[in-house]
Scaffold this active site. Structure first.
Site, PDB file in Angstrom:
ATOM      1  N   HIS A  21       3.411  -6.646  -2.668  1.00 31.63           N
ATOM      2  CA  HIS A  21       3.255  -7.529  -3.630  1.00 31.63           C
ATOM      3  C   HIS A  21       2.043  -7.682  -4.193  1.00 31.63           C
ATOM      4  CE1 HIS A  21       5.252 -11.501  -5.623  1.00 31.63           C
ATOM      5  NE2 HIS A  21       4.027 -11.570  -6.044  1.00 31.63           N
ATOM      6  N   HIS A  33       0.210  -7.784  -8.175  1.00 34.71           N
ATOM      7  CA  HIS A  33       0.035  -7.511  -9.773  1.00 34.71           C
ATOM      8  C   HIS A  33      -0.828  -6.641 -10.379  1.00 34.71           C
ATOM      9  CE1 HIS A  33       3.243 -10.756 -10.018  1.00 34.71           C
ATOM     10  NE2 HIS A  33       2.875 -11.237  -9.047  1.00 34.71           N
ATOM     11  N   ARG A  88      -6.143  -3.657 -24.418  1.00 33.59           N
ATOM     12  CA  ARG A  88      -5.651  -3.243 -25.829  1.00 33.59           C
ATOM     13  C   ARG A  88      -5.231  -1.937 -26.054  1.00 33.59           C
ATOM     14  NH1 ARG A  88      -8.807  -7.286 -28.904  1.00 33.59           N
ATOM     15  NH2 ARG A  88      -8.855  -8.912 -27.430  1.00 33.59           N
ATOM     16  N   ASP A 108       8.503  -6.180 -14.203  1.00 30.33           N
ATOM     17  CA  ASP A 108       8.737  -7.337 -14.096  1.00 30.33           C
ATOM     18  C   ASP A 108       8.966  -8.286 -15.214  1.00 30.33           C
ATOM     19  OD1 ASP A 108       6.013  -8.142 -14.296  1.00 30.33           O
ATOM     20  OD2 ASP A 108       6.017  -9.820 -13.294  1.00 30.33           O
ATOM     21  N   GLY A 165       6.150 -14.849 -13.354  1.00 28.46           N
ATOM     22  CA  GLY A 165       5.740 -16.208 -14.135  1.00 28.46           C
ATOM     23  C   GLY A 165       6.379 -17.250 -13.591  1.00 28.46           C
ATOM     24  N   HIS A 186      10.771 -12.931  -8.185  1.00 30.44           N
ATOM     25  CA  HIS A 186       9.953 -13.991  -7.548  1.00 30.44           C
ATOM     26  C   HIS A 186      10.999 -15.132  -7.427  1.00 30.44           C
ATOM     27  CE1 HIS A 186       6.484 -11.729  -8.635  1.00 30.44           C
ATOM     28  NE2 HIS A 186       5.546 -12.791  -8.384  1.00 30.44           N
ATOM     29  N   GLU A 244       8.301 -20.036  -5.192  1.00 25.39           N
ATOM     30  CA  GLU A 244       6.864 -19.830  -4.965  1.00 25.39           C
ATOM     31  C   GLU A 244       6.569 -21.420  -5.337  1.00 25.39           C
ATOM     32  OE1 GLU A 244       4.849 -17.381  -8.000  1.00 25.39           O
ATOM     33  OE2 GLU A 244       3.103 -17.526  -6.928  1.00 25.39           O
TER      34      GLU A 244
HETATM   35  O1  LIG Z   1       1.867 -15.320  -8.316  1.00 25.81           O
HETATM   36  C1  LIG Z   1       2.672 -15.123  -9.310  1.00 25.81           C
HETATM   37  N1  LIG Z   1       3.804 -15.555  -9.660  1.00 25.81           N
HETATM   38  C2  LIG Z   1       4.470 -15.118 -10.911  1.00 25.81           C
HETATM   39  N2  LIG Z   1       3.950 -14.245 -11.769  1.00 25.81           N
HETATM   40  C3  LIG Z   1       2.687 -13.957 -11.514  1.00 25.81           C
HETATM   41  C4  LIG Z   1       1.959 -13.922 -10.372  1.00 25.81           C
HETATM   42  N3  LIG Z   1       0.701 -13.557 -10.205  1.00 25.81           N
HETATM   43  C5  LIG Z   1       0.796 -12.757 -11.206  1.00 25.81           C
HETATM   44  N4  LIG Z   1       2.071 -13.106 -12.378  1.00 25.81           N
HETATM   45  C6  LIG Z   1       2.097 -12.554 -13.470  1.00 25.81           C
HETATM   46  O2  LIG Z   1       2.144 -13.386 -14.502  1.00 25.81           O
HETATM   47  C7  LIG Z   1       2.701 -12.819 -15.634  1.00 25.81           C
HETATM   48  C8  LIG Z   1       3.237 -13.973 -16.503  1.00 25.81           C
HETATM   49  O3  LIG Z   1       4.737 -14.059 -16.383  1.00 25.81           O
HETATM   50  C9  LIG Z   1       3.648 -11.556 -15.177  1.00 25.81           C
HETATM   51  O4  LIG Z   1       2.828 -10.611 -15.785  1.00 25.81           O
HETATM   52  C10 LIG Z   1       3.531 -11.642 -13.917  1.00 25.81           C
HETATM   53  O5  LIG Z   1       3.780 -10.303 -13.177  1.00 25.81           O
END
Ligand SMILES: O=c1[nH]cnc2c1ncn2[C@@H]1O[C@H](CO)[C@@H](O)[C@H]1O
Length: 340
Positions: A17, A19, A73, A140, A172, A199, A202
């Site tokens: 997990h 990002h 970009r 995602d 998100g 997700h 959380e």
């Molecule tokens: O901890 C988290 N929870 C939810 N989304 C997250 C987290 N960290 C990064 N993103 C990111 O937030 C963006 C906006 O939705 C998405 O790109 C997601 O992957």
């Protein structure tokens, strides 16, 4: 503790997990910010980033996250960012990582889906070749962007279908973004052979996790810490062996938990819920996967053998090929044996 720290550093690991943009190193973020100075709130000085990455709450975290996404970009930015993530994972002896990538955000900002997917695949090949780390993608849906983003994420996943893609996710905010509305998109992604890894739980309660299981067919849950508030849900996760991807420091830094000592990981483990330990957005949260293992060791009172089991569990919960899992488990066992 130093012994455990160095044991963790050398331990071959899987990360489930983490990002994509949230893994950009302070150096890369600052470089990109310098390129776009004047049009971005992100500081161009790496020393000032730590303050910028101080989050008032989860909504503020997402706002800051998207300001960093804005810096990316073109496909060259994507290529460099992704390749450097591979380098940092390998530095920590991560051998296999499932990286949560949000193609929608980049496509919306003008990078063509094909070029985006080519860039991450180039980086995947480069990271395997140069650093010996296997990267896989979870595409995602950014929940705050609603159903149009679900539609587009699914389209990109199915039309481009990059080789590294293995799963479909939903990130998100959870507040105001009910999971059930995404069912048709998860149904189609699953029918196309992608694993379901949304997700849930959380920043909201256990019902969101139930919804992710029932409506989205979740095979693993991102975070899922709210399960600790629901005995029946913990029993269900334990019985079905549905793992949670737990990210302790992230929960502290987005203020999902007030204090690490109040983190529910120990309660989840005691109830038999399978967990892995992960880093989420490591530079933004001032952490690393190694530090998350050390934190989990403290909260779960683990010694070297306990930490080794954590590493094994992450491999077992992963979507790696059976041969890949066997090889990494053997490597972990050999490392443990060599430490005496
Ligand atoms: O901890 C988290 N929870 C939810 N989304 C997250 C987290 N960290 C990064 N993103 C990111 O937030 C963006 C906006 O939705 C998405 O790109 C997601 O992957």
């Amino acid at each position: 503790m130093t012994d455990l720290t160095s044991f963790i550093a050398g331990l071959p690991k899987a990360e489930l997990h983490v990002h994509h943009v949230g893994s950009a190193s302070p150096r890369i973020v600052a470089e990109l910010a310098a390129r776009h100075e004047g049009s971005s709130p992100v500081p161009a000085d790496p020393a000032r980033l730590a303050d910028y990455f101080e989050f008032r709450d989860f909504a503020h975290f997402i706002e800051v996250y998207l300001s960093v996404v804005d810096l990316i970009r073109d496909d060259e930015d994507v290529r460099l960012l992704t390749y450097e993530i591979g380098r940092e994972l390998a530095r920590q002896n991560v051998r296999y990582a499932e990286l949560t990538v949000t193609p929608y955000s980049s496509v919306k900002r003008g990078i063509a889906a094909k070029a985006f997917c080519e860039a991450i695949e180039d980086a995947r090949a480069g990271a395997a070749r140069d650093f010996g780390v296997e990267l896989r993608w979870c595409f995602d849906i950014p929940g705050e962007a609603g159903l149009p983003s679900a539609e587009e994420t699914l389209r990109i996943a199915l039309d481009e279908r990059p080789d590294g893609l293995i799963s479909f996710g939903l990130g998100g905010p959870e507040i105001g973004v009910p999971r059930p509305q995404f069912k048709p998109y998860f149904d189609k992604a699953r029918a196309a052979g992608l694993h379901s890894v949304p997700h849930a739980g959380e920043t909201t309660g256990p019902q969101t996790i139930w919804d992710a299981l029932t409506d989205l067919g979740a095979e693993r849950i991102g975070h899922g810490i709210a399960a600790a508030q629901d005995e029946r849900l913990m029993a269900h996760l334990a019985e079905r062996q549905i793992p949670l991807e737990v990210c302790p420091t992230s929960n502290l830094r987005t203020r999902a938990v007030a204090d690490l000592d109040e983190h529910p990981i120990a309660r989840l483990v005691a109830a038999g819920v399978p967990v892995s330990v992960n880093s989420d957005d490591p530079p933004m949260f001032g952490t690393t996967l190694e530090q998350e293992y050390a934190t989990a060791a403290r909260l779960l009172k683990l010694d070297v053998d306990g930490v080794t089991d954590l590493a094994r569990d992450a491999v077992r919960h992963s979507f790696r090929s059976p041969e890949g899992k066997t090889a990494l488990l053997a490597e972990i066992d050999a490392y443990r044996a060599a430490q005496g």
